[in-house]
Enzyme design. Structure first.
Site, PDB file in Angstrom:
ATOM      1  N   ASP A  91      46.340  44.095  24.072  1.00 36.10           N
ATOM      2  CA  ASP A  91      46.744  43.219  22.977  1.00 36.10           C
ATOM      3  C   ASP A  91      45.722  42.130  22.719  1.00 36.10           C
ATOM      4  O   ASP A  91      44.867  41.828  23.547  1.00 36.10           O
ATOM      5  CB  ASP A  91      48.120  42.605  23.257  1.00 36.10           C
ATOM      6  CG  ASP A  91      48.144  41.799  24.548  1.00 36.10           C
ATOM      7  OD1 ASP A  91      47.536  42.245  25.543  1.00 36.10           O
ATOM      8  OD2 ASP A  91      48.768  40.722  24.576  1.00 36.10           O
ATOM      9  N   GLU A 149      50.159  41.669  27.182  1.00 39.13           N
ATOM     10  CA  GLU A 149      49.892  40.840  28.352  1.00 39.13           C
ATOM     11  C   GLU A 149      49.910  39.362  27.990  1.00 39.13           C
ATOM     12  O   GLU A 149      50.360  38.524  28.770  1.00 39.13           O
ATOM     13  CB  GLU A 149      48.535  41.203  28.973  1.00 39.13           C
ATOM     14  CG  GLU A 149      48.217  40.467  30.269  1.00 39.13           C
ATOM     15  CD  GLU A 149      47.716  39.046  30.071  1.00 39.13           C
ATOM     16  OE1 GLU A 149      48.095  38.167  30.873  1.00 39.13           O
ATOM     17  OE2 GLU A 149      46.952  38.788  29.117  1.00 39.13           O
ATOM     18  N   GLU A 150      49.399  39.035  26.801  1.00 38.03           N
ATOM     19  CA  GLU A 150      49.336  37.630  26.395  1.00 38.03           C
ATOM     20  C   GLU A 150      50.717  37.041  26.133  1.00 38.03           C
ATOM     21  O   GLU A 150      50.850  35.843  25.909  1.00 38.03           O
ATOM     22  CB  GLU A 150      48.458  37.479  25.139  1.00 38.03           C
ATOM     23  CG  GLU A 150      47.008  37.892  25.327  1.00 38.03           C
ATOM     24  CD  GLU A 150      46.212  36.934  26.204  1.00 38.03           C
ATOM     25  OE1 GLU A 150      46.767  35.906  26.618  1.00 38.03           O
ATOM     26  OE2 GLU A 150      45.037  37.232  26.476  1.00 38.03           O
ATOM     27  N   ARG A 189      38.956  39.031  45.743  1.00 35.56           N
ATOM     28  CA  ARG A 189      39.468  38.394  46.946  1.00 35.56           C
ATOM     29  C   ARG A 189      40.834  38.967  47.276  1.00 35.56           C
ATOM     30  O   ARG A 189      41.560  39.425  46.387  1.00 35.56           O
ATOM     31  CB  ARG A 189      39.553  36.871  46.784  1.00 35.56           C
ATOM     32  CG  ARG A 189      40.669  36.424  45.869  1.00 35.56           C
ATOM     33  CD  ARG A 189      40.633  34.932  45.560  1.00 35.56           C
ATOM     34  NE  ARG A 189      40.479  34.077  46.702  1.00 35.56           N
ATOM     35  CZ  ARG A 189      41.484  33.638  47.466  1.00 35.56           C
ATOM     36  NH1 ARG A 189      42.728  34.023  47.200  1.00 35.56           N
ATOM     37  NH2 ARG A 189      41.264  32.837  48.482  1.00 35.56           N
ATOM     38  N   HIS A 376      39.782  32.785  25.040  1.00 34.63           N
ATOM     39  CA  HIS A 376      40.695  32.219  24.042  1.00 34.63           C
ATOM     40  C   HIS A 376      39.972  31.284  23.072  1.00 34.63           C
ATOM     41  O   HIS A 376      40.615  30.575  22.306  1.00 34.63           O
ATOM     42  CB  HIS A 376      41.894  31.508  24.693  1.00 34.63           C
ATOM     43  CG  HIS A 376      42.802  32.428  25.448  1.00 34.63           C
ATOM     44  ND1 HIS A 376      44.132  32.166  25.657  1.00 34.63           N
ATOM     45  CD2 HIS A 376      42.579  33.633  26.042  1.00 34.63           C
ATOM     46  CE1 HIS A 376      44.680  33.149  26.362  1.00 34.63           C
ATOM     47  NE2 HIS A 376      43.742  34.056  26.597  1.00 34.63           N
TER      48      HIS A 376
END
Length: 409
Positions: A91, A149-150, A189, A376
């Site tokens: 998206d 996802e946003e 990580r 963004h």
């Protein structure tokens, strides 16, 4: 600035196999098509159609319309083995693009400003490569193309739709193109990589009146200011300094003119943390503060608090696998960045709660080419050389994870 296909001599690409280097121009073409046609969460119809068309052309089995616009592609090798999922979000964001490039968004007010067009492209490139190299791995690969996802979040509804079942997924990986790291690096990580995301909205109800007669009012601006200041003490005085957390008030609205005391104020904010032990804590503490200040001033309030995404927590063994792959793809030791946490959030976290997995950052910034704007930002873009590097990372993870299952005697 007009973007061109990146100069591939800018980083050491010798670890990238010839078949993937040959695929690089096609990756750029796919990515630019997706960038030019961005869509918001759960509205990714054109994107889903594009993905499905490629999968169909390559003869890859896939299901569409999962959690509205999601797609799952399945690639089975010629030998039994584990099941690895690869997740890519697809998206865009409600941002007006300011880049002047040939592939600029043609959808007004919508832009791929976070690299999801690249994530989808890398997953497509991985699907294409694996479908042509079935003897190189064992077991099954599931490629999950996820919407929204946003926000409001497509991972959870895809999980609820069963994308991790039939066959059951043994592990999952995903990547985020990352302009906070330079091209040619990988951030990986174990443990917490990205923060939980929680949101709150609060309306304060005081008593308005004349600006010259404050004794007749309950000033919502003064009330709100006290609350904003008090909320900052949660992290500084209630949270162990060895834990990381953020409480941010991002919106505060009250009043309309010079000489009128506001009777109502609204504020919105977000909470971020890494440690799952804080689940439920901040909402309770914020309400205690708001309630106490309002009671002391004779005001009322309406508070809404909700959790959006839990923290992204990588499994140690899966993070070690990705790290070992990264060390073979990028120049070490500087190329592998172990401490790369961010207070940004991601709903990849829901997948990682279900199966062991690893989410990692793939450096994509190139300051020399002006490709280093933050995520963004209306001028966000990345060095497309990272596309081939992402495919190589995923393919090597598949080859390392998808080995024959041990035989029992």
């Amino acid at each position: 600035m007009t973007a061109t296909v990146p100069n591939q001599s800018s980083v050491n690409l010798s670890p990238i196999r010839a078949d993937i280097r040959t695929l690089q121009p096609q990756l750029v073409e796919w990515r630019r098509h997706l960038h030019q046609h961005p869509e918001l969460g759960f509205q990714e119809q054109l994107t889903a159609e594009f993905i499905a068309r490629q999968l169909r052309n390559w003869g890859i089995d896939h299901q569409t319309n999962i959690a509205e616009t999601g797609i799952v592609a399945t690639i089975e090798s010629r030998q039994p083995g584990p099941v690895l999922a690869i997740r890519a979000d697809m998206d865009a964001l409600p941002i007006q693009e300011e880049n002047e490039v040939s592939y600029k968004s043609c959808h007004d007010g919508i832009m791929h400003a976070c690299g999801h067009d690249g994530h989808t492209t890398i997953a497509l490139g991985t699907a294409y490569y694996l479908s042509r190299h079935l003897p190189d791995f064992c077991g099954t690969i599931k490629l999950i193309f996820q919407p929204a996802e946003e926000g409001p979040g497509g991972a959870k509804p895809m999980i609820e739709a069963g994308v991790l079942k039939n066959p059951d997924v043994d592990g999952i990986i995903g990547l985020h193109l990352w302009n906070n790291l330079p091209l040619g690096t990988v951030g990986v990580r174990s443990g917490a990589l990205m923060a939980a995301v929680e949101l709150f909205e609060c309306t304060l109800f005081g008593k308005g009146g004349h600006g010259a007669m404050p004794h007749q009012t309950v000033d919502a601006i003064v009330l709100g200011s006290q609350i904003v200041n008090a909320l900052q003490a949660i992290v500084s005085r209630n949270v162990d300094p060895l834990d990381s957390a953020v409480v941010t008030v991002g919106s505060f609205h009250a009043g309309h003119t010079h000489n009128v005391i506001a009777g109502q104020a609204t504020m919105k904010g977000t909470v971020r943390y890494f440690n799952p032990k804080f689940q439920g804590y901040f909402g309770k503490r914020i309400e205690e503060i708001v309630a106490g200040i309002c009671q002391g001033q004779g005001a009322e309030y309406d508070l809404s608090y909700y959790s959006l995404y839990p923290p992204v927590i990588n499994d140690e063994s899966m993070a070690n696998l990705v790290r070992s792959v990264a060390e073979s793809v990028v120049e070490t030791p500087a190329g592998v960045v172990p401490e790369c946490q961010t207070m940004g959030g991601e709903d990849m976290s829901f997948f990682l709660q279900e199966v062991p997995g690893c989410y990692f950052f793939l450096g994509a910034a190139n300051r020399d080419r002006g490709l280093a704007y933050p995520h963004h930002h209306p001028r966000f873009d990345f060095d497309e050389t990272a596309l081939g590097m992402g495919v190589e990372m995923f393919v090597r993870c598949v080859e390392k994870f998808c080995q024959p299952r041990p035989t029992s005697f």
